[in-house]
Enzyme design. Sequence first.
Site, PDB file in Angstrom:
ATOM      1  N   GLY A 166       0.904  -1.184  -0.148  1.00 27.46           N
ATOM      2  CA  GLY A 166       0.065   0.078  -0.094  1.00 27.46           C
ATOM      3  C   GLY A 166       0.991   1.142   0.184  1.00 27.46           C
ATOM      4  N   GLN A 195      -1.910   6.902   1.870  1.00 24.45           N
ATOM      5  CA  GLN A 195      -1.502   7.826   2.604  1.00 24.45           C
ATOM      6  C   GLN A 195      -0.835   7.598   3.826  1.00 24.45           C
ATOM      7  OE1 GLN A 195      -4.421   9.833   4.475  1.00 24.45           O
ATOM      8  NE2 GLN A 195      -5.840   8.117   5.187  1.00 24.45           N
ATOM      9  N   GLN A 235      -0.961 -12.800  -0.178  1.00 27.11           N
ATOM     10  CA  GLN A 235       0.506 -12.213   0.382  1.00 27.11           C
ATOM     11  C   GLN A 235       0.865 -13.067   1.528  1.00 27.11           C
ATOM     12  OE1 GLN A 235      -0.464  -8.053   1.425  1.00 27.11           O
ATOM     13  NE2 GLN A 235      -0.637  -7.463  -0.640  1.00 27.11           N
ATOM     14  N   VAL A 292      -1.440  -4.166   8.877  1.00 22.25           N
ATOM     15  CA  VAL A 292      -1.949  -2.562   9.517  1.00 22.25           C
ATOM     16  C   VAL A 292      -3.502  -2.661   8.793  1.00 22.25           C
ATOM     17  CG1 VAL A 292      -1.813  -0.490   9.293  1.00 22.25           C
ATOM     18  CG2 VAL A 292      -0.060  -1.754   9.682  1.00 22.25           C
ATOM     19  N   ASP A 294      -4.418   2.414  18.725  1.00 23.45           N
ATOM     20  CA  ASP A 294      -5.452   2.378  19.938  1.00 23.45           C
ATOM     21  C   ASP A 294      -4.681   2.782  21.319  1.00 23.45           C
ATOM     22  OD1 ASP A 294      -7.481   1.707  17.982  1.00 23.45           O
ATOM     23  OD2 ASP A 294      -6.071  -0.145  17.837  1.00 23.45           O
ATOM     24  N   ARG A 333      -3.458   6.147  21.655  1.00 27.52           N
ATOM     25  CA  ARG A 333      -4.724   6.960  21.797  1.00 27.52           C
ATOM     26  C   ARG A 333      -5.276   6.986  23.318  1.00 27.52           C
ATOM     27  NH1 ARG A 333      -7.997   4.847  16.507  1.00 27.52           N
ATOM     28  NH2 ARG A 333      -7.292   6.241  14.959  1.00 27.52           N
ATOM     29  N   HIS A 382      -9.089  -4.609  16.404  1.00 23.83           N
ATOM     30  CA  HIS A 382      -9.063  -3.375  16.044  1.00 23.83           C
ATOM     31  C   HIS A 382     -10.158  -2.849  15.498  1.00 23.83           C
ATOM     32  CE1 HIS A 382      -7.529   0.516  14.384  1.00 23.83           C
ATOM     33  NE2 HIS A 382      -7.739  -0.008  13.314  1.00 23.83           N
TER      34      HIS A 382
HETATM   35  P1  NAI Z   1      -5.041   4.570   1.077  1.00 20.46           P
HETATM   36  O1  NAI Z   1      -6.290   3.955   0.533  1.00 20.46           O
HETATM   37  O2  NAI Z   1      -4.626   5.706   0.917  1.00 20.46           O
HETATM   38  O3  NAI Z   1      -3.890   3.796   0.570  1.00 20.46           O
HETATM   39  C1  NAI Z   1      -3.793   2.043   0.489  1.00 20.46           C
HETATM   40  C2  NAI Z   1      -3.248   1.760  -0.635  1.00 20.46           C
HETATM   41  O4  NAI Z   1      -3.042   0.286  -0.552  1.00 20.46           O
HETATM   42  C3  NAI Z   1      -3.471   2.149  -1.896  1.00 20.46           C
HETATM   43  O5  NAI Z   1      -2.243   2.911  -2.470  1.00 20.46           O
HETATM   44  C4  NAI Z   1      -3.950   1.000  -2.694  1.00 20.46           C
HETATM   45  O6  NAI Z   1      -3.647   0.934  -4.079  1.00 20.46           O
HETATM   46  C5  NAI Z   1      -2.958  -0.269  -1.974  1.00 20.46           C
HETATM   47  N1  NAI Z   1      -3.528  -1.636  -2.271  1.00 20.46           N
HETATM   48  C6  NAI Z   1      -4.725  -1.964  -2.186  1.00 20.46           C
HETATM   49  N2  NAI Z   1      -4.763  -3.302  -2.453  1.00 20.46           N
HETATM   50  C7  NAI Z   1      -3.589  -3.625  -2.325  1.00 20.46           C
HETATM   51  C8  NAI Z   1      -2.874  -5.007  -2.548  1.00 20.46           C
HETATM   52  N3  NAI Z   1      -3.541  -5.962  -3.213  1.00 20.46           N
HETATM   53  N4  NAI Z   1      -1.532  -4.963  -2.751  1.00 20.46           N
HETATM   54  C9  NAI Z   1      -0.705  -3.551  -2.250  1.00 20.46           C
HETATM   55  N5  NAI Z   1      -1.384  -2.649  -2.318  1.00 20.46           N
HETATM   56  C10 NAI Z   1      -2.637  -2.428  -2.428  1.00 20.46           C
HETATM   57  O7  NAI Z   1      -5.252   4.003   2.763  1.00 20.46           O
HETATM   58  P2  NAI Z   1      -4.399   4.258   3.861  1.00 20.46           P
HETATM   59  O8  NAI Z   1      -5.017   5.290   4.569  1.00 20.46           O
HETATM   60  O9  NAI Z   1      -2.938   4.117   3.763  1.00 20.46           O
HETATM   61  O10 NAI Z   1      -4.897   2.986   4.772  1.00 20.46           O
HETATM   62  C11 NAI Z   1      -4.579   1.679   4.548  1.00 20.46           C
HETATM   63  C12 NAI Z   1      -5.113   0.642   5.394  1.00 20.46           C
HETATM   64  O11 NAI Z   1      -4.875   0.948   6.949  1.00 20.46           O
HETATM   65  C13 NAI Z   1      -6.647   0.769   5.578  1.00 20.46           C
HETATM   66  O12 NAI Z   1      -7.247  -0.598   5.390  1.00 20.46           O
HETATM   67  C14 NAI Z   1      -7.010   1.299   6.848  1.00 20.46           C
HETATM   68  O13 NAI Z   1      -8.374   0.911   6.956  1.00 20.46           O
HETATM   69  C15 NAI Z   1      -5.992   0.756   7.834  1.00 20.46           C
HETATM   70  N6  NAI Z   1      -5.804   1.433   8.883  1.00 20.46           N
HETATM   71  C16 NAI Z   1      -5.400   0.625   9.828  1.00 20.46           C
HETATM   72  C17 NAI Z   1      -5.160   1.179  11.284  1.00 20.46           C
HETATM   73  C18 NAI Z   1      -4.762   0.333  12.535  1.00 20.46           C
HETATM   74  O14 NAI Z   1      -4.511   0.776  13.485  1.00 20.46           O
HETATM   75  N7  NAI Z   1      -4.800  -1.068  12.218  1.00 20.46           N
HETATM   76  C19 NAI Z   1      -5.261   2.643  11.487  1.00 20.46           C
HETATM   77  C20 NAI Z   1      -5.299   3.295  10.172  1.00 20.46           C
HETATM   78  C21 NAI Z   1      -5.779   2.885   9.002  1.00 20.46           C
END
Ligand code: NAI
Length: 333
Positions: free
Chosen positions: A11, A15, A112, A129, A159, A162, A187
């Site tokens: 990913g 962001q 993966q 994540v 968490d 936070r 989570h």
């Molecule tokens: P984002 O949408 O900005 O970036 C995600 C990226 O993953 C994108 O560039 C997308 O093209 C890529 N992606 C999608 N499928 C993929 C695959 N099969 N292989 C490789 N890359 C792939 O999302 P963001 O904000 O970066 O969040 C990413 C993840 O983290 C989300 O699932 C979000 O819910 C999760 N998250 C988890 C947290 C936690 O505490 N565990 C906290 C915040 C977010």
Amino acid sequence: MSEPIRVLVTGAAGQIAYSLLFGIAKGDVFGANQPIILVLLDITPMLPVLEGVVMELQDCALPLLKEVIPTDKEEVAFKDLDAAILVGSMPRRDGMERKDLLKANVAIFKSQGTALENYAKKTVKVLVVGNPANTNCLIAAKSAPSIPKENFSCLTRLDHNRARSQVAMRCGVPATHVKNVIIWGNHSSTQYPDVYHCKVNMAGSDLACFDAVKDDTWLKGEFIATVQQRGAAVIKARKLSSAMSAAKAICDHMRDIWSGTPEGEFISMGVYSKGNAYGVPDDLIYSFPVQIKGQSWKFVEGLAINDFSRGKMDETAKELVEERDTAMSFLGV
Ligand code: NAI
């Protein structure tokens, strides 16, 4: 200087990765003397964006960053890895059912996990994540049977941080004066932020959190709800999910796996449940209090669990069991 280690971030065009990569590349996670080869995986349509990220990393002119490898191919991304940070996942789209989201993610994390099995070092440390993080992590672990389950963890450190900050702000102390909060379970909004074992350093001495805060109603009500709902509150305000704080938590989590937790402190992370620890069903990725030494974690043992905590720990376990069983049904198991 030691040999470079290979670190994968998936990913990588997203962001969270944008906030995360700099911290990793400048040595915040694996140490100030550890050279790094950064491998960046994203899906094919994101490769042009990823090129921009690569250019920026090059432009940082960082001494530890030996090479950056952008790719959309799992066989390239997972090869010889020392650490894998799996951030990329299928995001929830409007009108998408929870079940459909889980199904899409099971497919990603099965693939993966299989790539970890086939290409990574057996010692690789894997942090998941991408949401639903606990169940995605379980699927990845199950798809890589020759890598120890203990090498897999999921992120609940955000968490944890936070909860720590909420208590610190309430007491008017820095967050570093608050230790041993616990996040139990998933989570998700069923997670249980537990402060019954938390200590707050005030005026030089460690107080039990309840004595420091002096507001049991807040601690047992609003505090818990605030931590559980914090992700949603950030999305509402920012129109995007937590990224800066998520990246910081990822750095904290992986740094502790690499270098250990401070003496007398524990942290929360989603790990493989076994031996009915704290009455949690086996075969889940459930967030527990752990201590880490020599790159291996141990459950913190012997914490007393009262009835209030028990109910909340069971509720989040129930959600994880359902999520696991649905995920396994998609795998045909
Ligand atoms: P984002 O949408 O900005 O970036 C995600 C990226 O993953 C994108 O560039 C997308 O093209 C890529 N992606 C999608 N499928 C993929 C695959 N099969 N292989 C490789 N890359 C792939 O999302 P963001 O904000 O970066 O969040 C990413 C993840 O983290 C989300 O699932 C979000 O819910 C999760 N998250 C988890 C947290 C936690 O505490 N565990 C906290 C915040 C977010």
